[in-house]
Each structure stands twice: as structure tokens, then as C-alpha cells.
Design a protein around this motif. Structure first.
Motif, mmCIF file in Angstrom:
data_model
loop_
_atom_site.group_PDB
_atom_site.id
_atom_site.type_symbol
_atom_site.label_atom_id
_atom_site.label_comp_id
_atom_site.label_asym_id
_atom_site.label_seq_id
_atom_site.Cartn_x
_atom_site.Cartn_y
_atom_site.Cartn_z
ATOM 1 N N ALA A 76 -7.333 -1.852 2.356
ATOM 2 C CA ALA A 76 -5.921 -1.954 1.976
ATOM 3 C C ALA A 76 -5.275 -3.113 2.725
ATOM 4 O O ALA A 76 -4.521 -3.893 2.154
ATOM 5 C CB ALA A 76 -5.199 -0.647 2.288
ATOM 6 N N ALA A 77 -5.606 -3.239 4.013
ATOM 7 C CA ALA A 77 -5.003 -4.291 4.825
ATOM 8 C C ALA A 77 -5.410 -5.675 4.321
ATOM 9 O O ALA A 77 -4.678 -6.644 4.469
ATOM 10 C CB ALA A 77 -5.396 -4.118 6.286
ATOM 11 N N LEU A 101 6.214 2.716 3.407
ATOM 12 C CA LEU A 101 4.884 3.097 3.871
ATOM 13 C C LEU A 101 3.829 2.122 3.361
ATOM 14 O O LEU A 101 2.842 1.840 4.030
ATOM 15 C CB LEU A 101 4.533 4.511 3.415
ATOM 16 C CG LEU A 101 3.228 4.931 4.072
ATOM 17 C CD1 LEU A 101 3.471 5.999 5.083
ATOM 18 C CD2 LEU A 101 2.193 5.322 3.082
ATOM 19 N N HIS A 104 2.709 -0.564 5.634
ATOM 20 C CA HIS A 104 2.210 -0.106 6.930
ATOM 21 C C HIS A 104 1.298 -1.113 7.629
ATOM 22 O O HIS A 104 1.499 -1.469 8.782
ATOM 23 C CB HIS A 104 1.463 1.214 6.755
ATOM 24 C CG HIS A 104 0.920 1.755 8.030
ATOM 25 N ND1 HIS A 104 1.667 2.569 8.854
ATOM 26 C CD2 HIS A 104 -0.264 1.570 8.646
ATOM 27 C CE1 HIS A 104 0.950 2.865 9.911
ATOM 28 N NE2 HIS A 104 -0.221 2.275 9.813
ATOM 29 N N ALA A 105 0.299 -1.594 6.897
ATOM 30 C CA ALA A 105 -0.719 -2.433 7.530
ATOM 31 C C ALA A 105 -0.158 -3.774 7.989
ATOM 32 O O ALA A 105 -0.772 -4.459 8.799
ATOM 33 C CB ALA A 105 -1.883 -2.641 6.574
ATOM 34 N N ARG A 165 5.448 0.919 -4.348
ATOM 35 C CA ARG A 165 4.716 1.125 -3.099
ATOM 36 C C ARG A 165 3.489 0.206 -3.039
ATOM 37 O O ARG A 165 3.192 -0.387 -2.001
ATOM 38 C CB ARG A 165 4.282 2.591 -2.989
ATOM 39 C CG ARG A 165 3.641 2.929 -1.676
ATOM 40 C CD ARG A 165 3.253 4.378 -1.601
ATOM 41 N NE ARG A 165 2.245 4.715 -2.602
ATOM 42 C CZ ARG A 165 1.703 5.925 -2.728
ATOM 43 N NH1 ARG A 165 2.099 6.902 -1.953
ATOM 44 N NH2 ARG A 165 0.794 6.155 -3.649
ATOM 45 N N MET A 169 2.487 -3.235 -0.411
ATOM 46 C CA MET A 169 1.256 -3.473 0.358
ATOM 47 C C MET A 169 0.896 -4.959 0.395
ATOM 48 O O MET A 169 -0.109 -5.333 0.973
ATOM 49 C CB MET A 169 0.096 -2.675 -0.256
ATOM 50 C CG MET A 169 0.269 -1.162 -0.097
ATOM 51 S SD MET A 169 -0.960 -0.225 -1.040
ATOM 52 C CE MET A 169 -2.429 -0.503 -0.051
ATOM 53 N N ARG C 195 7.129 2.834 11.306
ATOM 54 C CA ARG C 195 5.912 2.995 10.534
ATOM 55 C C ARG C 195 5.075 4.159 11.028
ATOM 56 O O ARG C 195 4.355 4.775 10.261
ATOM 57 C CB ARG C 195 5.108 1.709 10.584
ATOM 58 C CG ARG C 195 4.512 1.381 11.945
ATOM 59 C CD ARG C 195 3.680 0.130 11.803
ATOM 60 N NE ARG C 195 2.780 -0.080 12.918
ATOM 61 C CZ ARG C 195 1.543 -0.512 12.771
ATOM 62 N NH1 ARG C 195 1.047 -0.718 11.583
ATOM 63 N NH2 ARG C 195 0.787 -0.719 13.819
ATOM 64 N N ARG C 198 6.336 7.455 9.514
ATOM 65 C CA ARG C 198 6.018 7.489 8.079
ATOM 66 C C ARG C 198 4.545 7.775 7.876
ATOM 67 O O ARG C 198 4.158 8.536 6.991
ATOM 68 C CB ARG C 198 6.380 6.147 7.434
ATOM 69 C CG ARG C 198 7.857 5.899 7.321
ATOM 70 C CD ARG C 198 8.143 4.722 6.405
ATOM 71 N NE ARG C 198 7.624 3.460 6.925
ATOM 72 C CZ ARG C 198 8.338 2.602 7.655
ATOM 73 N NH1 ARG C 198 9.598 2.871 7.921
ATOM 74 N NH2 ARG C 198 7.805 1.481 8.075
ATOM 75 N N LEU C 212 -5.794 5.141 1.667
ATOM 76 C CA LEU C 212 -5.866 4.030 0.711
ATOM 77 C C LEU C 212 -4.652 3.105 0.817
ATOM 78 O O LEU C 212 -4.666 2.000 0.297
ATOM 79 C CB LEU C 212 -5.988 4.575 -0.717
ATOM 80 C CG LEU C 212 -7.320 5.263 -1.028
ATOM 81 C CD1 LEU C 212 -7.251 5.992 -2.350
ATOM 82 C CD2 LEU C 212 -8.466 4.267 -1.038
ATOM 83 N N MET C 213 -3.600 3.568 1.476
ATOM 84 C CA MET C 213 -2.419 2.724 1.692
ATOM 85 C C MET C 213 -2.552 1.928 2.992
ATOM 86 O O MET C 213 -1.607 1.269 3.404
ATOM 87 C CB MET C 213 -1.146 3.573 1.799
ATOM 88 C CG MET C 213 -0.786 4.357 0.576
ATOM 89 S SD MET C 213 -0.233 3.318 -0.751
ATOM 90 C CE MET C 213 -1.433 3.682 -1.990
ATOM 91 N N GLY C 214 -3.667 2.063 3.678
ATOM 92 C CA GLY C 214 -3.863 1.239 4.868
ATOM 93 C C GLY C 214 -3.662 1.966 6.181
ATOM 94 O O GLY C 214 -3.548 1.332 7.226
#
Lengths: 258, 294, 347
Positions: A76-77, A101, A104-105, A165, A169, C195, C198, C212-214
Motif C-alpha cells: 500500500a505504501a 486513514l 496513513h502510510a 479513501r 493513499m 494517524r 485512526r 491493505l490501507m498501509g
């Protein structure tokens, strides 16, 4: 120029062969569609790309690096973002927090910054909020719901929040799993407009799974057809519509029922 | 060597009893996927009903036992109908917490009704210790083991062969499929609670007969967690094996180590083993990793 | 009455106390907290102190169980670790109390990480049972590691000294409790504006898509364990400073369950909820006691029922709230507030 290369992907659960030697390449900036009957293995491909399933054989090259052994969060990052067939939003959070969210990364603040909430964490959160408002909330036209808990939203809006969302990312490639499934005509039209805008304005590569044939033929640059875990055809919409294997496995079947 | 054999036999005997208590847990988990933290308190209530019937009312053992079964069945039924039915579809944490709350309620009620003093049953079995070769086993422990094993066997047979058992297994395997085959899934849930409560209460009778009855008798129920995690949450055979493993380990550890650290090893050893096993096999010795879906 | 919600910048929108009204009430709260000890007697101050300690521990459990969704049956053990650490550091090394406080937190956090480490490979029930095992094992150590813990007789510590002042009264300890509670609540609140908070909630809601969102699940679960047991350790150190003696009996399994009850009754994952829950659950025994006192004239043994009645009431509260009011007191409070916000123009 290819951004994603998938070579000889194999996936099995026990004795069930889900993906059998599937290879394909996605070029930068294109909309690449994966279609096929139910159970053909479309979502399984996305799950392998995201790292949720581990393939038994084959490798996945993303922006020149082999990511096959990376954990889902690392992928994901690196810029792989997706939406889900059955919406997978975080129900305990508002729309805004769900979108945040996604970033996040890309945020840096550590444990201490977070607990004190001054300096870096504060600046970072403010900047994030402004970026999200400007580039995502505005763009997807969801200003009116930003403070609502996602569980109270209508289905079509939830799908849009999921897309938001995924955009947060900051992806290089966007994997969309049935983005318009279950939507009415108007909602579908909105979603298609957003997808096309994203691809054009942000130079994003999009991989899309969808059952809505008219939409797929309209927007995709290239299409891959799967059947029982095997790739049976690949080509432009025009080529796919005439492809004998496809007509037999997919469209033919439809016609029979219709 | 004799000391070792002594510990081993009492470990096996205790293990058989744990297996029965774990069965009370597994029957419910298998059918409803609910983790019942109140299993120990179900045991305790069963033991108190028996005490009330025999000592306070003066019934003979057999009718008193039937009263326990009726009481335990009723308890299971009530708990399912009044509390857990409302929890369908709630997150696991809420369901676990509800059963923890329930255990607290039952424990407090027992102390209010029967006070916190030790109560004991009238003698049920011949007093003479059982002698096998040069091994001597306490009679209550021996007979407790026998009763436990018979009960486990009966439940296993019901589950395997009786029509109702087959229906329960089908429900456990696939609720939707069972429903479409005409099985009343809801009544299967209720039945699982009734059976589970009955199995646990028989375990309570045995434990109460060995060591007396007290409101915190249900504390023994915590040991089912090492048992079921070792044996796998949803298998009767696993519960039996897990029960024996835990019984033997705690007796050996207690026998050899208690003098070194000043007692209490029996209660902590199963949990240490549990942690060690989970480090290497996160789903227990016999459990399977579930295939997850998005 | 106040209507509408108008802000000029995103920064203002992100602020916690964003309206003049809420800032006003916060000021009133602080003023009341500062004035309280000058009017309250020793009993009320004692209640305030034990409530404050419960709030700090409940805020900790709320992060792990309420927000991140990892059920912990071992919270009391972590409070115990903090308490013993603080007592041992005071008695053996003569460290000042203000240093013992964070060190107790760190010690508990260390063991929290140790207990949370298996969460890399397991989740749900298996992890919950691991925390149960931790509770049982630590309790065993408190009793049996006599050279360190003093066994069942426990440890006694002298009254703490802060900046040369002896903190040996309910009045003086109140200030320590109050400051720690304010810090703990602020830190918890901050956590959920960034973060990290969350990520915790995402893990609770859907761990797979969170990954999967990191989000690195393992790392964030460990963070949750560490922060939660850090606060538990601080609460333990406060406990020692306040009571000046500890025995293993103070940290049993049903104490862990009492903390779970607090965050459920208050509202899982809600900071204000954890605070309300801690206050409510600390008052209940006192309430019951006064009710039983009232009946004592009719039933002389009424007081004997205090403990079991408490157990029943705790259990009932857990069940009733989960079945009928799963969002807890915090939600009830919101409903009341919303009712009055537009009152009397409800429609």
C-alpha cells in the motif's frame, strides 16, 4: 511503459485451483479491465496484488520492483490502492477520518508527536486536512457528508467514500473491484465520470473489475477475460467483443440465458 | 517412580473431569460460535442445586441428579432466550463480555443465596480408596472420573448418531445450509445451550463432590481455556485430549515444583503451557487456521 | 440554546474545544476541580482519588480494548506491575516518587509489549486467552516471588515526597491525581486526532482492509498494548502512592473484569465514556453500601451482602448495557445534550 507486470500467477485453496498461470501487463496511464463470469478469479487477482492472498507461484512486478514477498501494508505504501466489492469502510469512523486513514502510510508523526500533538503532528494533520479537502472531498463532491459516520450513508455514497479513501493513499495504481455494482443508472454515471476524471487529471493507472459490460466497453483501454482461473483473451474492447472464446465462455452464455 | 505414577493417575482422573467441563464449553461454541466464559458458573450452579436437593431438602441422589439436569437445562434455556438471542450479529467482544457479565451475576447470586461458606454433599460413592496394583486413588476422584467419562461418551454418541445431534452438527457446519434443509437453527442454538449447561453442571457435581461447594467453584472453569485451546475449540475429541494433557501437566508440575516455590503451581502451570504452545502454534495443537475472506 | 456550526478554517474545525460554549464549560470544569479539595472532606477526597486512579487505568484499557478491539483480561495485572515497580523502586533504590511514576508506566508497558507480541500471529479469542494467561501468571508471581514482592503480606511504602513536600494526606494526593488524570485524558484525546488513533480504530473495525490501507497490524497492536499498559502502570504507581501498601489481592482477575465493565458501561472506544464509566463504577460500591446501611436496621446482616451484591450489579451492568445500550453512558449523555441544545424549540 508497463507499471505492473504479473507473471504466471498460480493460486489454489486446497484442491481448488483459483488462478492458473495468469500473466498480464498493465501500462502506465491506461484503464485495464478484468472481466469474466462469477468465480473466474477476478477478485483473487486483486487479493494477490494487494498481498492479502499469497500465490503459490508467479511474481508481481510493480514499478520495476518485485513485490511478491512484501506485506500488504508495504505494498500500500508503494502506491497500490484498492476499493472493495463488498464495501470495506471503517464503520466506527466519520467519512473524513476514513479518508484520512488512507493517507496513513504517507504521514510521519511518531508515538510521542502523536501523544503531545504539537509541532510535527499538529502541522502534519492540518496539512493533510487541507489537501484532502482540496483534492479529494471537493473533487468527489462529498463536502456535505464529511462529518457523518459512514454507516449512516447510502450505498452509492459509501462506494464514493471508498474511492476517496483509495485516492488518499496517493496511489500509482488504483484497483477497483466492481465500483458500480448495485448502483442505479444515475449513480453509475457519476461514478464513471469520477473514474475517467481521475485517470485524465491525475495520470493514474486503473485496473477495474466490473460486470457492467456497457460501461467496461466504454471506458477501458484494454480488457482481459478470465474463465475458471485461466486467461482466455486480452485486447481492446473491439477485439474482445468479437473474440470467439469470449463469446463462447461469457457472452454466449449470457445470450443463452437471455 | 511410584510418586510419578501417582501423579500421573490423578492427572488422568482430573483430566477426564476437565474434558467433561470443556465439553460443556465446546457444545455451545460448536453450534453457536459463542465463547462462554460462564461455563464455570454453570458448574457451580449445578453443584448448588444438588446440595440444596440432597442436604437441605433431603432427596436421594438420583432424583436430586434429575433436578440438577432440569435446573441446568432451564438455566441454559433462559440464558440463551433472554440474553444471547439479543446479541446475534454483535461483535465478538460484546458477546464475550456478556458471558463474563453473566458469570459475575451467577457468582454473586450464589453467594447471596448460599453464602460463601463451604458446603459438602452427602457421601455418594463407597469411601474405600481404589487400589490398582500398588497405586491408591481417592475414591471420589476415581468415581468422578468414571462418571465424567460416561457422560462424555453419552454426549459424543448423541452428537454422532441421534437425529437431534446430527441436526446440531449440521447447524455447526453451515447455518444457512442447515436452515434450508428445514432445521430450525434457532432451536438448535437453544438446545446447544441446554446441553452445554447440563454437561458443565455434571462437571460441577463431580468437582463439588471432591472438594466441596463454594461460590468460586466456577474458578475451575478458567482451566477450560488451556484445555480447549490445546484441543481445538470445536472438537469433542480434542476437548478430551486437551483435558488429559492439562490434568497430567498440572499434577506433575504441582507434585514436583510446589515445594520449590511454595505452592500454587497447579493453577498456573496449564497457563504457562498454554502460552508456550500458542507461541509456536497460534491456533492450538489441533486447531486449523481459518481461511479468511474479504 | 445554540444552533449551527460555522467555522472559518480547517484548523478551527479540527480543534477539540472549538466553540466558546465548550471552552467555557472546560474552564468551569477546571475551576471546579481546583476548588473541590478546599470544600470536600477526607471521605470525598478519598473517593476523588480512587476515582481518578480508576480513570487513568480505564483510559488505558479503552485504547486497547475499546479502540483497537483487543480484549484484555489482564489489565489488573498491568496495574499490579506498575504498583510493584513503583514500590520496589521507592523501597530499594529510594527513587523520588515523580520518577517512580513514569518508570512504573514503562515497566508495565514493557510487559504489555511482551504479552502483546503473540498478536503478530493470532487474534480474537486466542489473544484474549493469552491475556487471561498473563493475568494468572502475573498473579502467581506477585504471590510467589517473595523476595521481590513480599508474598501475600505485600509491601509497604513511605508517603511519597514531591519537591520536598510530604504527600501524606488525601488533600495533598488529590493534586497529583488531578494532574495525572488531566494529562492522561489529554494524551488519549490527542491520540485519536492523529494517524495512530485512526489506525487503532481501523484495526478494530476491519483488520484486513486496514492492512491493505498501509497499516502494519503488528506494530500498531503493539503500540496499543504498550500505551494501554503504560497508563495501567501509572495507575498502579498512583495506587501505591495513595494507599502506601500493596498485596496481590489488589490485582485479581475480577479487577480486570471491573475495568472492562467500566469501558463498556461508559461506551467502548470513547474517551469521555471511559471517564464516565470509571466514575460510575467506582461510585457503585459506595452507593450499594449506603443502601445496605439503610436496610441494616431491618436486616442486621445486610452488610454481609455487600460484596456479592456488588458482583451481581457489576455483571448486570455489563449485560444490560451491552444488550440495551451498547454505546454506553457517553451516548446517553449525548442524547441528553442534543435534547437541550435545541430546547425548547425541539421541532
Amino acid at each position: 511503459m508497463p507499471i505492473l507486470e504479473v507473471n504466471n500467477l498460480r493460486l489454489a485453496f486446497g484442491g481448488l485451483q483459483v488462478l492458473d498461470d495468469v500473466s498480464f501487463t498493465v501500462n502506465e496511464g491506461e484503464i485495464y479491465a478484468i472481466i469474466g463470469p462469477n468465480g473466474a478469479g477476478k477478485t483473487s487477482i486483486l487479493n494477490c496484488l494487494g498481498g492479502f492472498y499469497r500465490q503459490q507461484a508467479g511474481d508481481i512486478i510493480f514499478t520495476g520492483n518485485d513485490i511478491s514477498s512484501l506485506s500488504p501494508d508495504r505494498r500500500a505504501a508503494l502506491g497500490l490502492a484498492r476499493t472493495f466489492q463488498n464495501i470495506a469502510l471503517f464503520h466506527g469512523m466519520t467519512v473524513l477520518d476514513n479518508i484520512k486513514l488512507g493517507s496513513h502510510a504517507h504521514l510521519k508523526s511518531g508515538l510521542l508527536d502523536t501523544l503531545l500533538y504539537w509541532g510535527r503532528a499538529h502541522r502534519e494533520e492540518m496539512k493533510l486536512r487541507e489537501e484532502i479537502e482540496r483534492e479529494i472531498i471537493d473533487f468527489l463532491e462529498i463536502e456535505h457528508i464529511r462529518k457523518q459516520p459512514v454507516s449512516t450513508l447510502a450505498y452509492g455514497l459509501q462506494k464514493r467514500v471508498e474511492l476517496a479513501r483509495a485516492l488518499a493513499m496517493r496511489p500509482k495504481i488504483l484497483l477497483l473491484d466492481e465500483p458500480v455494482a448495485g448502483m442505479n443508472a444515475e449513480e453509475t454515471e457519476d461514478m464513471v465520470r469520477f473514474i475517467l476524471d481521475i485517470q485524465e487529471e491525475r495520470d493514474l493507472t486503473i485496473v477495474i473489475i466490473e460486470h457492467d459490460m456497457r460501461m467496461i466497453m466504454d471506458i477501458s483501454d484494454r480488457i482481459m477475460v478470465l474463465n475458471f482461473g485461466c486467461k482466455i483473451a486480452e485486447g481492446t474492447p473491439g477485439e474482445i467483443q468479437k473474440h470467439p472464446e469470449v463469446l463462447k465462455a461469457y457472452l454466449g452464455e449470457k445470450r443463452k440465458h437471455g | 517412580m511410584d510418586f510419578f505414577l501417582l501423579l500421573l493417575t490423578s492427572g488422568i482422573a482430573v483430566g477426564g473431569i476437565y474434558a467433561l467441563i470443556a465439553l460443556g464449553f465446546v457444545l455451545i461454541y460448536k453450534a453457536t460460535s459463542i465463547i462462554n466464559f460462564a461455563t464455570g458458573e454453570f458448574m457451580m450452579i449445578g453443584a448448588y442445586i444438588f446440595y440444596t436437593c440432597t442436604v437441605l431438602v433431603g432427596m436421594p441422589a438420583i432424583p436430586a441428579f434429575l433436578m440438577v439436569m432440569a435446573g441446568a437445562g432451564l438455566l441454559g434455556l433462559l440464558v440463551e432466550k433472554t440474553i444471547l438471542r439479543h446479541m446475534l450479529g454483535q461483535p465478538t467482544i460484546s458477546i464475550v463480555m456478556v458471558t463474563i457479565g453473566l458469570s459475575s451475576i451467577l457468582m454473586g447470586l450464589a453467594e447471596i443465596i448460599w453464602s460463601s461458606d463451604f458446603k459438602s454433599f452427602p457421601p455418594l460413592f463407597p469411601r474405600a480408596p481404589i487400589v490398582i496394583g500398588n497405586l491408591i486413588i481417592r475414591s471420589n476422584l476415581f468415581w468422578g472420573f468414571v462418571v465424567a467419562m460416561i457422560t462424555v461418551a453419552i454426549f459424543a454418541l448423541i452428537f454422532k448418531y441421534a437425529k437431534i445431534g446430527v441436526a446440531m452438527r449440521a447447524t455447526a457446519g453451515d447455518q444457512m445450509a442447515a436452515f434450508s434443509m428445514g432445521i430450525n437453527v434457532r432451536s438448535m442454538f437453544t438446545l446447544a445451550w441446554i446441553f452445554g449447561s447440563m454437561a458443565a453442571s455434571i462437571g460441577g457435581l463431580i468437582i463439588g463432590n471432591i472438594g466441596g461447594v463454594q461460590p468460586n467453584l466456577g474458578g475451575v472453569g478458567l482451566k477450560i481455556f488451556p484445555v480447549v485451546i490445546l484441543g481445538g475449540l470445536d472438537s469433542i475429541g480434542g476437548a478430551v485430549i486437551g483435558g488429559f494433557i492439562v490434568g497430567i501437566i498440572e499434577n506433575l508440575a504441582g507434585g514436583y515444583l510446589d515445594s520449590l516455590v511454595g505452592g500454587g503451581v497447579k493453577n498456573v502451570a496449564p497457563f504457562i503451557v498454554l502460552v508456550l504452545i500458542l507461541m509456536f502454534r497460534p491456533y492450538g495443537l489441533f486447531g486449523r487456521k481459518e481461511i479468511e475472506r474479504l | 440554546m445554540r444552533i449551527g456550526d460555522y467555522k472559518e478554517s480547517y484548523a478551527a474545525d479540527e480543534a477539540v474545544f472549538s466553540t466558546p460554549t465548550s471552552r467555557f464549560w472546560l474552564g468551569v470544569l477546571f475551576a471546579a476541580m481546583a476548588a473541590f479539595p478546599f470544600f470536600a472532606g477526607d471521605y470525598l477526597l478519598y473517593m476523588a482519588n480512587i476515582t481518578g486512579i480508576a480513570i487513568v487505568a480505564a483510559l488505558g484499557l479503552n485504547i486497547l480494548t475499546g479502540a483497537t478491539g483487543q480484549i484484555s483480561l489482564g489489565h489488573a495485572a498491568f496495574i499490579g506491575i506498575g504498583a510493584y515497580t513503583s514500590a520496589i523502586l521507592t523501597n530499594r533504590f529510594g527513587l523520588p516518587y515523580l520518577l517512580c511514576l513514569p518508570l512504573a508506566g514503562l515497566a508495565a508497558a514493557f510487559f504489555g509489549i511482551l504479552v502483546g507480541a503473540p498478536s503478530m500471529r493470532m487474534k480474537g479469542l486466542y489473544l484474549c486467552i493469552t491475556t487471561l494467561a498473563a493475568q494468572v501468571i502475573f498473579e502467581f508471581l506477585f504471590v510467589h516471588w517473595e523476595t521481590l514482592t513480599g508474598g501475600i503480606r505485600g509491601l509497604n511504602v513511605p508517603a511519597p515526597e514531591v519537591f520536598g513536600l510530604k504527600i501524606d494526606s488525601e488533600f495533598s494526593f488529590y493534586w497529583i491525581t488531578a494532574v495525572v488524570v488531566i494529562i492522561a485524558a489529554t494524551v488519549s484525546r490527542n491520540l485519536f486526532r492523529t494517524r495512530m488513533g485512526r489506525a487503532f480504530i481501523a484495526i478494530r473495525d476491519r483488520d484486513i482492509s486496514a492492512e491493505l490501507m498501509g497499516i502494519n497490524l503488528f506494530r500498531y497492536k503493539l503500540y496499543a498494548f504498550a500505551i494501554s499498559s503504560f497508563l495501567a502502570g501509572i495507575a498502579g504507581s498512583l495506587w501505591v502512592g495513595h494507599l502506601r501498601s500493596i498485596t496481590p489481592e489488589h490485582f485479581p482477575l475480577h479487577e480486570s473484569i471491573r475495568y472492562l465493565a467500566m469501558i463498556i458501561v461508559g461506551g467502548l472506544g470513547n474517551i469521555l465514556g471511559a471517564i464516565y464509566g470509571a466514575i460510575f463504577m467506582t461510585m457503585i460500591p459506595e452507593l450499594l453500601q449506603s443502601v445496605l446501611k439503610y436496610f441494616e436496621s431491618m436486616f442486621p446482616q445486610a452488610m454481609a451482602f455487600l460484596f456479592p451484591l456488588q458482583t451481581v450489579v457489576f455483571g448486570l451492568l455489563i449485560v444490560v448495557f451491552l444488550v440495551f445500550e451498547p454505546h454506553g453512558l457517553a451516548e446517553i449523555w449525548c442524547r441528553i445534550k442534543n435534547f437541550f441544545r435545541l430546547w425548547p424549540f425541539k421541532h
